[in-house]
Design a protein around this motif. Structure first.
Motif, short mmCIF file in Angstrom:
data_model
loop_
_atom_site.label_atom_id
_atom_site.label_comp_id
_atom_site.label_asym_id
_atom_site.label_seq_id
_atom_site.Cartn_x
_atom_site.Cartn_y
_atom_site.Cartn_z
N GLY B 90 0.83 -1.20 0.00
CA GLY B 90 0.00 0.00 0.00
C GLY B 90 0.86 1.25 0.00
N SER B 91 0.28 2.37 -0.42
CA SER B 91 1.07 3.58 -0.57
C SER B 91 1.70 4.04 0.75
CB SER B 91 0.23 4.70 -1.18
OG SER B 91 -0.96 4.87 -0.44
N THR B 92 0.93 3.96 1.86
CA THR B 92 1.46 4.47 3.13
C THR B 92 2.68 3.66 3.58
OG1 THR B 92 -0.84 4.92 3.67
CG2 THR B 92 0.75 5.31 5.40
N SER B 93 2.57 2.33 3.51
CA SER B 93 3.70 1.50 3.90
C SER B 93 4.90 1.76 3.01
CB SER B 93 3.35 0.01 3.79
OG SER B 93 2.38 -0.32 4.73
N LEU B 95 5.61 4.52 1.25
CA LEU B 95 6.18 5.86 1.48
C LEU B 95 7.06 5.87 2.73
CD1 LEU B 95 3.20 8.18 0.50
CD2 LEU B 95 5.34 7.85 -0.74
N ASP B 116 -9.25 7.71 3.95
CA ASP B 116 -8.47 8.32 5.03
C ASP B 116 -6.95 8.13 4.88
OD1 ASP B 116 -8.66 5.65 5.56
OD2 ASP B 116 -9.50 5.86 7.58
N TYR B 117 -6.55 6.99 4.30
CA TYR B 117 -5.11 6.74 4.23
C TYR B 117 -4.40 7.74 3.31
CZ TYR B 117 -5.89 4.44 -0.28
OH TYR B 117 -6.24 4.19 -1.58
N PHE B 119 -4.66 10.82 3.46
CA PHE B 119 -4.20 11.91 4.33
C PHE B 119 -2.97 11.47 5.14
CE2 PHE B 119 -8.52 12.96 3.26
CZ PHE B 119 -8.45 14.32 2.99
N ASP B 120 -2.88 10.17 5.44
CA ASP B 120 -1.65 9.66 6.06
C ASP B 120 -0.49 9.89 5.11
OD1 ASP B 120 -3.24 8.75 8.12
OD2 ASP B 120 -3.30 6.68 7.43
N THR B 123 0.61 13.41 5.27
CA THR B 123 1.41 13.68 6.47
C THR B 123 2.85 13.23 6.26
OG1 THR B 123 -0.53 13.38 7.85
CG2 THR B 123 1.60 13.26 8.95
N LEU B 124 3.01 12.01 5.73
CA LEU B 124 4.37 11.50 5.55
C LEU B 124 5.14 12.35 4.54
CD1 LEU B 124 3.77 7.64 5.49
CD2 LEU B 124 4.53 9.07 7.37
N LEU B 164 -10.69 16.25 9.78
CA LEU B 164 -10.29 16.70 8.45
C LEU B 164 -11.45 17.35 7.71
CD1 LEU B 164 -8.48 13.40 7.44
CD2 LEU B 164 -7.33 15.55 7.84
N HIS B 190 -5.23 20.17 5.19
CA HIS B 190 -4.34 19.21 5.85
C HIS B 190 -2.88 19.47 5.49
CE1 HIS B 190 -3.13 15.84 8.12
NE2 HIS B 190 -2.63 15.20 7.07
#
Lengths: 448, 310
Positions: B90-93, B95, B116-117, B119-120, B123-124, B164, B190
């Motif tokens: 996944g993109s968050t992991s 990044l 929601d992810y 927006f994570d 943040t990163l 948010l 955000h």
């Protein structure tokens, strides 16, 4: 002097005020903080060989340690003053800072107390009978033309040098005894549950000192260390270290065992003293900005913040040491990194959530194959890659399979369903459901 | 990242046009900030954006993130260049594992609705990306639950996105006319929040909007693309003369890409009359005024597809 109004606090009022907002357990922890400050002055990294003995019973309370004691000068100038004088030299890495802790604890518990301290140079004790002390007055001469004499409250305590009969300390350290306990305190001390709670509190809040080798005994029982651990094998915790506004800040966050949902969340240590634990609320970022409210899906999240400063006043502590002043500028800056860490770790946990019914097995499986890293190690470990959380691998095939399948359920008349089951020669209703769906796809030419 | 299963990216004309329009702006912005960029995107199977940015922007450090159900072997096989790093997660992991302190061009072309992810991910990215970095997000602009495809009520939306969500959110903000404005408001606020918190620790960076685009692929999903560049105190976006491009959009209102439906002969006809003889053209009654307007907005970037034997 007729136009003067007396603004001096009475001693009774003062004692009332400072003892009201603190629980007995917190008052005891305050006393232990003084011992740990002593240990820290001896060797900040290793407390091996040092001990604190706590005795709690319904007729008295005692703490005895070999953590170095405090000098007569400290006693005269600071330890027994209410509030900390501005000119006081801060003790490197200490936790006591408001200058109320020890007195507050003693006044809270009983009507008589005794404090004995032994250092290389001094050995003395202070005995206080609270009712006598409250009424103690002294006469002063006013600096006016008449040299008028008036009587005012005497706030001083008297010390004695130690004689053979009164000695309680063999090594350098501190001995504190409270007797003639207040009625409510005596009642609390005789409640067996209280001892369990106190043990629990000390093990958690002073875990760091226990990990450094300090022995703490409560009524003779040696307390165990009980701290946070993070996974550190397949996954690597997020780590940050920097100096912000004169405070050394170290943040680490990652995954931990599923076992105790309550233990999930943030832990904040100020000069190694745990001041926030298991926090899952707004003050640590949960439910603000992009960070979701805490949810059981995030049970594996644990984060630890270490704030250290030789100048204790710079730490964003509240006076009860049971919380963080969230409005402080320093803490807002720290929160930036906490949010980054949470975005990283929770981002991974959101993906785990997609495993659906297999998510829990996966979480448990992770715990079995991971190595743990303890708080004390987290605090000192070298940081290889700053501000990166390395998540363990997730089996994407399982997720993809979940995503490409849906479950269809509906209720129908039992008699009709039985008839259809018989007619289609299906062995179960589940099979009939699949059969009829296939049948529909075939008849409507919808198959891939 | 599953949409390549449905349609080959390379033959989506509106998407193609959008990419070319973005490129025009990116050439100026990347040129201004000089030096090498790394590109982070979702290459899918066709890696169209990777090929374009490598050839046109000379980016040769690239990372693709793939969370769909393709095998790693399939992705590796289709990757056009050996230097493209592949993250199968996944993109968050992903990044989390990429060095975001490098100057980056990031285009997260999510194929789903706002989640929601995303927006994570912001943040990163905005906690670390340096000056000159460019962030672009594309997503379906409808505000629906990704699982069930049903539209949110305001309560459900607040439950899902928490703080948010814009303070004054109302039902109208979910309509087709406004949903992308709602998304933009949420993304921008955000991004600004993260940058503001970051400014307590290091020197301040500002986000300058470059892209605010909506389009609809032929009978496909309604999409929204939003993005901008991180500039420091000395950066003045006006120096880039981006106003030369009418799709450069620092505004609240989105620029809409629309494609006219024209035959090859019609295209040639318009080309022969465009700008100077348009009145004459319209009088011929072959091309509608509407199609002419759409054509004029996009013809410099529009692809032409022909059937060839391979």
């Amino acid at each position: 002097m007729d136009n003067q109004i007396n603004g001096n606090p009475t001693k009774t009022f003062f004692i009332e005020m400072i003892t009201r907002d603190i629980s007995i357990k917190d008052a005891i922890l305050d006393l232990l903080d003084n011992s740990i400050d002593g240990a820290n002055a001896i060797n900040p990294n290793d407390y091996t060989g040092l001990y604190i003995d706590i005795t709690v019973s319904n007729d008295g309370f005692k703490v005895k340690d070999n953590c170095g004691g405090f000098t007569l000068e400290t006693a005269k100038k600071y330890a027994f003053r209410f509030g900390r004088p501005d000119e006081m030299v801060h003790n490197a890495g200490s936790i006591g800072r408001f200058g109320v802790g020890m007195k507050r604890a003693l006044f809270k518990m009983g009507m008589n107390f005794e404090v004995e301290s032994k250092t290389d140079n001094d050995h003395f004790q202070i005995d206080v009978d609270v009712s006598q002390w409250k009424n103690k007055k002294k006469t002063v001469t006013l600096d006016n033309d008449d040299e008028e004499q008036i009587e005012i409250d005497d706030w001083n305590f008297e010390y004695q040098l130690i004689s053979l009969e009164t000695v309680n300390l063999e090594e350098n350290g501190t001995y504190i005894a409270v007797s003639n306990l207040k009625k409510e305190v005596s009642a609390i001390f005789s409640d067996p549950e209280f001892l369990v709670e106190l043990e629990n509190d000390i093990e958690r809040f002073l875990n760091f000192s226990l990990e450094k080798g300090l022995i703490i005994r409560l009524n003779g029982k040696e307390l165990k260390k009980r701290g946070v651990v993070l996974f550190n094998e397949q996954s690597k915790p997020y780590m940050y270290e920097g100096i912000i506004d004169g405070v050394t800040v170290r943040i680490s966050a990652g995954l931990s065992h599923v076992g105790e949902p309550k233990a999930s969340g943030w832990y904040i240590y100020c000069n190694d003293r745990l001041v926030v634990e298991e926090n899952k609320y707004e003050e640590t970022g949960w439910g603000t900005s992009n960070i979701p409210k805490w949810h059981p899906d995030y049970v594996m999240f644990k984060g630890v913040v270490f704030l250290d400063s030789e100048d204790t006043i710079k730490l964003p502590l509240t006076t009860t040491k049971k919380g963080i002043d969230t409005t402080s500028e320093l803490y807002k800056k720290v929160l930036f990194f906490m949010r980054e860490a949470m975005s990283s770790v929770l981002g991974f946990l959101k993906e785990v959530r997609k495993l659906g019914s297999e998510a829990n097995d996966y979480r448990k499986m992770l715990g079995e194959q991971e190595a743990n890293i303890t708080v004390a190690v987290l605090k000192t470990a070298n940081i290889d890659e700053e501000r990166l959380f390395i998540s363990p691998e997730i089996d994407l095939d399982t997720i993809a399979d979940k995503k490409s399948h849906v479950r269809i359920a509906y209720n129908v008349d039992r008699e009709l369903a039985s008839k259809a089951k018989q007619h289609s020669e299906c062995s179960s209703f589940k099979q009939l459901g699949e059969y009829t769906f296939e049948y529909y796809l075939k008849m409507e030419e919808l198959t891939n | 990242m599953n949409s390549p299963k449905k349609l080959n990216y390379e033959v989506r004309p509106v998407k193609f046009t959008e990419r070319k329009m973005m490129l025009a702006i990116l050439q100026r912005v990347c040129g201004y900030f000089g030096n090498k960029y790394q590109y982070i995107g979702f290459g899918g199977l066709t890696f169209t954006d990777f090929k374009l940015f490598h050839k046109e922007l000379h980016v040769d450090e690239m990372t693709t993130i793939e969370a769909g159900s393709f095998s790693k072997e399939k992705i590796e096989f289709n990757s056009p260049y050996s230097f493209i790093k592949i993250f199968m997660e996944g993109s968050t992991s992903a990044l989390n594992k990429i060095d975001l302190k490098k100057k980056s061009l990031v285009w997260l072309d999510y194929d789903g609705v706002l989640d929601d992810y995303m927006f994570d991910d912001i943040t990163l990215l905005f906690s670390k990306l340096p000056e000159g970095s460019i962030y672009v997000i594309s997503c379906n602009k409808e505000l629906k639950f990704s699982e069930t495809n049903t539209e949110y009520t305001t309560e459900q939306f607040k439950e899902k996105f928490g703080s948010l969500v814009p303070f004054d959110l109302s039902n109208e903000d979910f309509s087709g006319l406004n949903n992308h404005k709602t998304i933009r408001k949420m993304l921008l606020s955000h991004i600004q929040k993260v940058l503001k918190e970051r400014s307590g620790i290091e020197s301040e960076l500002n986000f300058h909007q470059l892209f605010n685009v909506i389009y609809r692929e032929n009978r496909g999903a309604n999409m929204f693309t939003y993005g901008g560049v991180l500039g420091g105190d000395n950066f003045n976006p006006e120096e880039l003369s981006l106003v030369d491009f009418d799709f450069f959009n620092p505004e609240d209102n989105a620029y809409k890409i629309e494609m006219p439906n024209l035959t090859r002969k019609e295209v040639e006809l318009i080309n022969s009359k465009i700008h100077l003889k348009e009145k004459e053209l319209l009088e011929m009654n072959v091309i509608s005024e509407n199609d002419l307007e759409k054509y004029k907005k996009s013809y410099k970037y529009m692809p032409h597809f022909y059937d060839i034997r391979v």
